[in-house]
Design an enzyme around this catalytic site. Sequence first.
Site, PDB file in Angstrom:
ATOM      1  N   SER A 167       2.596   2.521   4.229  1.00 46.58           N
ATOM      2  CA  SER A 167       1.253   2.322   4.755  1.00 46.58           C
ATOM      3  C   SER A 167       1.293   1.270   5.845  1.00 46.58           C
ATOM      4  CB  SER A 167       0.318   1.848   3.632  1.00 46.58           C
ATOM      5  OG  SER A 167      -0.887   1.327   4.131  1.00 46.58           O
ATOM      6  N   TYR A 221      -0.389  -5.784  -2.294  1.00 50.22           N
ATOM      7  CA  TYR A 221      -0.299  -4.387  -1.845  1.00 50.22           C
ATOM      8  C   TYR A 221       0.592  -4.281  -0.611  1.00 50.22           C
ATOM      9  CZ  TYR A 221      -1.733   0.098   0.156  1.00 50.22           C
ATOM     10  OH  TYR A 221      -1.730   1.367   0.699  1.00 50.22           O
TER      11      TYR A 221
END
Length: 318
Positions: A158, A183
């Site tokens: 990502s 994350y």
Amino acid sequence: MAITQHKIGSGFDAHSTANDVLAGIQLSGKNVLVTGGYSGLGLEATSALVRAGAHVIVPARRPAVARQALSGVPRTEVHELDLSDADSIRTFSHRFLETGRTLDILINNAGVMAYPHRLIASGWEAHFAINHLGHFALVNRLRPALSPTGARVVSVASSGHFLSDIRWDDPHFRHGYDHWSAYGQSKTANALFAVHLDTLGAASGVRAFAVHPGSILTELQRRIPQEEQIAQGWITRDGRHADGFKTPAQGAATAVWAATSPLLDEHGGAYCQDCDVAEPAITDDMLIGGVKPWAVDPDSASRLWALSSELTGLDRFS
């Protein structure tokens, strides 16, 4: 060897769908494994791969939910797998290896986002454990099943990797926890995993890639309050997606392209975006994307592999 991050002219772009990139590609007789392949981008990828002729194995933490979601999709099978549980990974992998089947493609798609601070049973931070270490263990345990005629392993990373390099001194956030940094670290780990896996696996035909699917709103964001999504610029006050967001079908495209495109044969370890090799990031705008240098650094990739091997007790490639 340094990864060369420049577009190669795939003929596809941010608007291409998973079906678009698989047009003309024949996957009959191929076995594909897609973690989390029953919701969001995973379901779109699974469906497109099946339409191209593949048989898709879907390991799922919620197998009943997965079977329901895939009830209308032929040539799929669901098995229980919890990526946060080392015993579950061992059991799933052992049972799959017992079948004697090979895997031609493995897509590490499942993941979590924006968890409150949580350490799993091994004492590992949840994002790092589920998004990275669980997939590291799974791929290593499934090493004997990877096709001897060539296999591809694709990790769904990502642009979240912009948010954090690996916190080498405290990867489990025992101090100063921030859910976005946690994350982000896990997404950097996904990219670095592909870099070193390709280095180790290329000689035996195992090629690895990491992909940024683009900005898409799926079940992954379910824990994030609406006000925070508005503040992040993901949705407008009236609930519409912000400009620049993709549909799930477009979001799944880069993963299936990386899993199948012959154009990538000489670009192992690359970080891909919008169905092409990504350019180096020149801004901090995650909607524009690209790849930060820390996510494709070979030395960091080797260091992360060693750390992951130490934590999981696994290394079937070195």
